[in-house]
Motif scaffolding. Sequence first.
Motif, short mmCIF file in Angstrom:
data_model
loop_
_atom_site.label_atom_id
_atom_site.label_comp_id
_atom_site.label_asym_id
_atom_site.label_seq_id
_atom_site.Cartn_x
_atom_site.Cartn_y
_atom_site.Cartn_z
N UNK A 1 0.81 -1.21 0.00
CA UNK A 1 0.00 0.00 0.00
C UNK A 1 0.85 1.27 0.00
N UNK A 2 2.15 1.11 0.24
CA UNK A 2 3.02 2.29 0.31
C UNK A 2 2.72 3.14 1.53
N UNK A 3 2.40 2.49 2.65
CA UNK A 3 1.99 3.19 3.87
C UNK A 3 3.08 3.06 4.93
N UNK A 4 3.93 4.10 5.10
CA UNK A 4 5.02 4.02 6.07
C UNK A 4 4.56 3.81 7.50
N UNK A 5 3.39 4.35 7.86
CA UNK A 5 2.89 4.17 9.22
C UNK A 5 2.51 2.72 9.48
N UNK A 6 1.90 2.07 8.50
CA UNK A 6 1.54 0.65 8.64
C UNK A 6 2.80 -0.22 8.72
N UNK A 7 3.82 0.13 7.95
CA UNK A 7 5.09 -0.60 7.98
C UNK A 7 5.72 -0.49 9.36
N UNK A 8 5.75 0.72 9.90
CA UNK A 8 6.34 0.94 11.22
C UNK A 8 5.55 0.22 12.31
N UNK A 9 4.23 0.24 12.22
CA UNK A 9 3.39 -0.42 13.22
C UNK A 9 3.59 -1.94 13.17
N UNK A 10 3.67 -2.50 11.97
CA UNK A 10 3.88 -3.95 11.84
C UNK A 10 5.26 -4.35 12.35
N UNK A 11 6.26 -3.55 12.04
CA UNK A 11 7.61 -3.84 12.51
C UNK A 11 7.67 -3.79 14.04
N UNK A 12 7.00 -2.81 14.62
CA UNK A 12 6.97 -2.69 16.08
C UNK A 12 6.23 -3.87 16.70
N UNK A 13 5.11 -4.28 16.09
CA UNK A 13 4.34 -5.41 16.61
C UNK A 13 5.15 -6.70 16.52
N UNK A 14 5.95 -6.83 15.47
CA UNK A 14 6.75 -8.03 15.30
C UNK A 14 7.97 -8.08 16.19
N UNK A 15 8.35 -6.95 16.75
CA UNK A 15 9.55 -6.89 17.58
C UNK A 15 9.24 -7.03 19.07
N UNK A 16 8.02 -7.43 19.40
CA UNK A 16 7.61 -7.55 20.80
C UNK A 16 8.50 -8.51 21.58
N UNK A 17 8.83 -9.65 20.97
CA UNK A 17 9.71 -10.61 21.63
C UNK A 17 10.57 -11.28 20.56
N UNK A 18 11.71 -11.85 20.94
CA UNK A 18 12.60 -12.46 19.95
C UNK A 18 11.95 -13.58 19.13
#
Length: 83
Positions: free
Chosen positions: A23-40
């Motif tokens: 979608x070319x949505x930087x906010x969605x990319x950042x949110x998904x990356x943050x959600x994926x980094x919750x634990x190793x």
Amino acid sequence: MAISTEQIAGETAALDLMRGYLAGDPEAIAAAAAAGAVCPTTAAYMRRQASGLLAEAVLADPGFSPYRRAVMGPAGPRAAGSA
């Protein structure tokens, strides 16, 4: 084999990440990356799933780039030669 909540979270974050790229949505990319980094473990599942999704996209379209918005044709029957 039991599915863990970390695996589900990682797979969900990977799909959200790919959706953000498409979608070319930087906010969605950042949110998904943050959600994926919750634990190793979640981060490992996310990387594995995103890698697989990217590999499949590249195999389907060698011109694929996560830095360029995906463009899809209109839905319905193809216009070329059809009435």
